[in-house]
Design a protein around this motif. Structure first.
Motif, PDB file in Angstrom:
ATOM      1  N   SER A  34       0.850  -1.189   0.000  1.00 60.00           N
ATOM      2  CA  SER A  34       0.000   0.000   0.000  1.00 60.00           C
ATOM      3  C   SER A  34       0.885   1.237   0.000  1.00 60.00           C
ATOM      4  N   MET A  35       0.282   2.338  -0.387  1.00 57.45           N
ATOM      5  CA  MET A  35       1.029   3.595  -0.418  1.00 57.45           C
ATOM      6  C   MET A  35       1.325   4.044   1.011  1.00 57.45           C
ATOM      7  N   PRO A  36       2.545   4.491   1.288  1.00 54.53           N
ATOM      8  CA  PRO A  36       2.852   4.975   2.633  1.00 54.53           C
ATOM      9  C   PRO A  36       2.112   6.279   2.924  1.00 54.53           C
ATOM     10  N   THR A  37       1.892   6.554   4.212  1.00 51.85           N
ATOM     11  CA  THR A  37       1.188   7.776   4.591  1.00 51.85           C
ATOM     12  C   THR A  37       2.014   9.011   4.307  1.00 51.85           C
ATOM     13  N   GLN A  38       3.345   8.877   4.351  1.00 53.37           N
ATOM     14  CA  GLN A  38       4.218   9.972   3.968  1.00 53.37           C
ATOM     15  C   GLN A  38       5.359   9.410   3.130  1.00 53.37           C
ATOM     16  N   PRO A  39       5.900  10.204   2.226  1.00 52.60           N
ATOM     17  CA  PRO A  39       6.962   9.684   1.356  1.00 52.60           C
ATOM     18  C   PRO A  39       8.201   9.310   2.166  1.00 52.60           C
ATOM     19  N   PRO A  40       8.897   8.253   1.747  1.00 51.05           N
ATOM     20  CA  PRO A  40      10.108   7.846   2.469  1.00 51.05           C
ATOM     21  C   PRO A  40      11.211   8.880   2.306  1.00 51.05           C
ATOM     22  N   GLU A  41      12.076   8.970   3.293  1.00 50.26           N
ATOM     23  CA  GLU A  41      13.229   9.879   3.253  1.00 50.26           C
ATOM     24  C   GLU A  41      14.357   9.156   2.517  1.00 50.26           C
ATOM     25  N   LEU A  42      14.551   9.489   1.259  1.00 45.16           N
ATOM     26  CA  LEU A  42      15.566   8.818   0.450  1.00 45.16           C
ATOM     27  C   LEU A  42      16.932   9.481   0.557  1.00 45.16           C
ATOM     28  N   ALA A  43      16.979  10.725   1.026  1.00 46.16           N
ATOM     29  CA  ALA A  43      18.270  11.410   1.164  1.00 46.16           C
ATOM     30  C   ALA A  43      19.106  10.693   2.214  1.00 46.16           C
ATOM     31  N   GLY A  44      20.380  10.533   1.914  1.00 44.11           N
ATOM     32  CA  GLY A  44      21.309   9.870   2.831  1.00 44.11           C
ATOM     33  C   GLY A  44      22.287   9.008   2.068  1.00 44.11           C
ATOM     34  N   LEU A  45      22.983   8.165   2.796  1.00 47.34           N
ATOM     35  CA  LEU A  45      23.966   7.255   2.201  1.00 47.34           C
ATOM     36  C   LEU A  45      23.385   5.856   2.108  1.00 47.34           C
ATOM     37  N   TRP A  46      23.614   5.220   0.962  1.00 50.42           N
ATOM     38  CA  TRP A  46      23.107   3.884   0.688  1.00 50.42           C
ATOM     39  C   TRP A  46      24.276   2.993   0.248  1.00 50.42           C
ATOM     40  N   ASP A  47      24.369   1.794   0.797  1.00 51.63           N
ATOM     41  CA  ASP A  47      25.323   0.801   0.311  1.00 51.63           C
ATOM     42  C   ASP A  47      24.675   0.115  -0.880  1.00 51.63           C
ATOM     43  N   ALA A  48      25.388   0.044  -1.989  1.00 55.59           N
ATOM     44  CA  ALA A  48      24.828  -0.508  -3.228  1.00 55.59           C
ATOM     45  C   ALA A  48      25.603  -1.737  -3.673  1.00 55.59           C
ATOM     46  N   LEU A  49      24.884  -2.655  -4.306  1.00 59.50           N
ATOM     47  CA  LEU A  49      25.484  -3.856  -4.874  1.00 59.50           C
ATOM     48  C   LEU A  49      24.838  -4.102  -6.225  1.00 59.50           C
ATOM     49  N   LEU A  50      25.656  -4.129  -7.263  1.00 57.96           N
ATOM     50  CA  LEU A  50      25.205  -4.382  -8.630  1.00 57.96           C
ATOM     51  C   LEU A  50      25.737  -5.744  -9.049  1.00 57.96           C
ATOM     52  N   ASP A  51      24.848  -6.607  -9.536  1.00 59.21           N
ATOM     53  CA  ASP A  51      25.226  -7.940 -10.009  1.00 59.21           C
ATOM     54  C   ASP A  51      25.478  -7.856 -11.508  1.00 59.21           C
ATOM     55  N   VAL A  52      26.750  -7.801 -11.885  1.00 58.21           N
ATOM     56  CA  VAL A  52      27.130  -7.687 -13.295  1.00 58.21           C
ATOM     57  C   VAL A  52      27.436  -9.088 -13.815  1.00 58.21           C
ATOM     58  N   GLY A  53      26.388  -9.806 -14.194  1.00 57.90           N
ATOM     59  CA  GLY A  53      26.553 -11.156 -14.725  1.00 57.90           C
ATOM     60  C   GLY A  53      27.190 -12.118 -13.737  1.00 57.90           C
ATOM     61  N   GLY A  54      26.847 -12.015 -12.457  1.00 60.09           N
ATOM     62  CA  GLY A  54      27.406 -12.897 -11.436  1.00 60.09           C
ATOM     63  C   GLY A  54      28.632 -12.336 -10.753  1.00 60.09           C
ATOM     64  N   THR A  55      29.128 -11.201 -11.215  1.00 56.94           N
ATOM     65  CA  THR A  55      30.273 -10.554 -10.587  1.00 56.94           C
ATOM     66  C   THR A  55      29.772  -9.356  -9.785  1.00 56.94           C
ATOM     67  N   PRO A  56      30.010  -9.339  -8.466  1.00 54.80           N
ATOM     68  CA  PRO A  56      29.503  -8.226  -7.660  1.00 54.80           C
ATOM     69  C   PRO A  56      30.302  -6.948  -7.874  1.00 54.80           C
ATOM     70  N   SER A  57      29.585  -5.838  -7.930  1.00 59.16           N
ATOM     71  CA  SER A  57      30.194  -4.515  -7.987  1.00 59.16           C
ATOM     72  C   SER A  57      29.606  -3.726  -6.821  1.00 59.16           C
ATOM     73  N   PHE A  58      30.429  -3.462  -5.820  1.00 56.60           N
ATOM     74  CA  PHE A  58      29.984  -2.787  -4.612  1.00 56.60           C
ATOM     75  C   PHE A  58      30.168  -1.286  -4.744  1.00 56.60           C
ATOM     76  N   GLY A  59      29.322  -0.524  -4.058  1.00 56.14           N
ATOM     77  CA  GLY A  59      29.462   0.909  -4.148  1.00 56.14           C
ATOM     78  C   GLY A  59      28.679   1.658  -3.094  1.00 56.14           C
ATOM     79  N   LEU A  60      28.658   2.963  -3.269  1.00 62.25           N
ATOM     80  CA  LEU A  60      27.987   3.868  -2.347  1.00 62.25           C
ATOM     81  C   LEU A  60      27.136   4.839  -3.153  1.00 62.25           C
ATOM     82  N   LEU A  61      25.861   4.922  -2.798  1.00 58.07           N
ATOM     83  CA  LEU A  61      24.932   5.857  -3.397  1.00 58.07           C
ATOM     84  C   LEU A  61      24.719   6.978  -2.390  1.00 58.07           C
ATOM     85  N   SER A  62      25.013   8.197  -2.806  1.00 61.17           N
ATOM     86  CA  SER A  62      24.832   9.370  -1.959  1.00 61.17           C
ATOM     87  C   SER A  62      23.703  10.204  -2.545  1.00 61.17           C
TER      88      SER A  62
END
Length: 152
Positions: A34-62
């Motif tokens: 269901s839709m949240p009552t207020q929008p999520p706070e997306l600003a901040g730091l996020w740990d990211a993981l991209l699966d490039v054909g079975g090879t992990p690529s780790f990173g940081l989303l700011s």
């Protein structure tokens, strides 16, 4: 001395073989129903993981506010790219990042608490890869009151 050199040669020969094996990564991200009552706070730091054909690529989303819109940067193993746009309706997320070859798009879903996003990255050539990002806890909310402070 010869034993040490032989051991180093064996160890270095084994590492590339193991590192080149594909890894089966599972990106579970139960979407909000269901839709949240207020929008999520997306600003901040996020740990990211991209699966490039079975090879992990780790990173940081700011992510932060640029005027009235979200923007930021994504640093993965190959390099850093600019987040051109990031939008969310509380259940889904759409992000466009710049690259030398053209824009790259991420379309995904948010968990109900807004702290994890999972989805598909589509490159300009049509290649698709799974990506997940986990929001780091906000440092300011984790801070405690200074010790020795008393109220009068």
């Amino acid at each position: 001395m010869k034993r040490i050199i032989a051991g180093l040669v064996l160890a270095s020969a084994a590492v590339p073989a193991a590192a080149s094996e594909a890894v089966d990564m599972r990106f579970a991200c139960p979407a909000a129903t269901s839709m949240p009552t207020q929008p999520p706070e997306l600003a901040g730091l996020w740990d990211a993981l991209l699966d490039v054909g079975g090879t992990p690529s780790f990173g940081l989303l700011s992510v932060g506010m640029t005027g009235s819109e979200l923007g930021g940067s994504l640093a993965l193993t190959p390099g850093v790219v600019v987040v051109r746009s990031l939008t969310s309706d509380g259940r889904t997320v759409a992000m466009v990042v710049a690259s030398r070859e053209g824009d790259v798009r991420f379309d995904g879903s948010l968990t109900p608490d807004g702290k994890r996003m999972c989805g598909i990255v589509t490159y300009h050539g049509g290649q698709k890869f799974a990506m997940i990002a986990q929001k780091r806890p906000d440092r300011t909310s984790a801070r405690s009151e200074p010790t020795g402070a008393t109220q009068r």
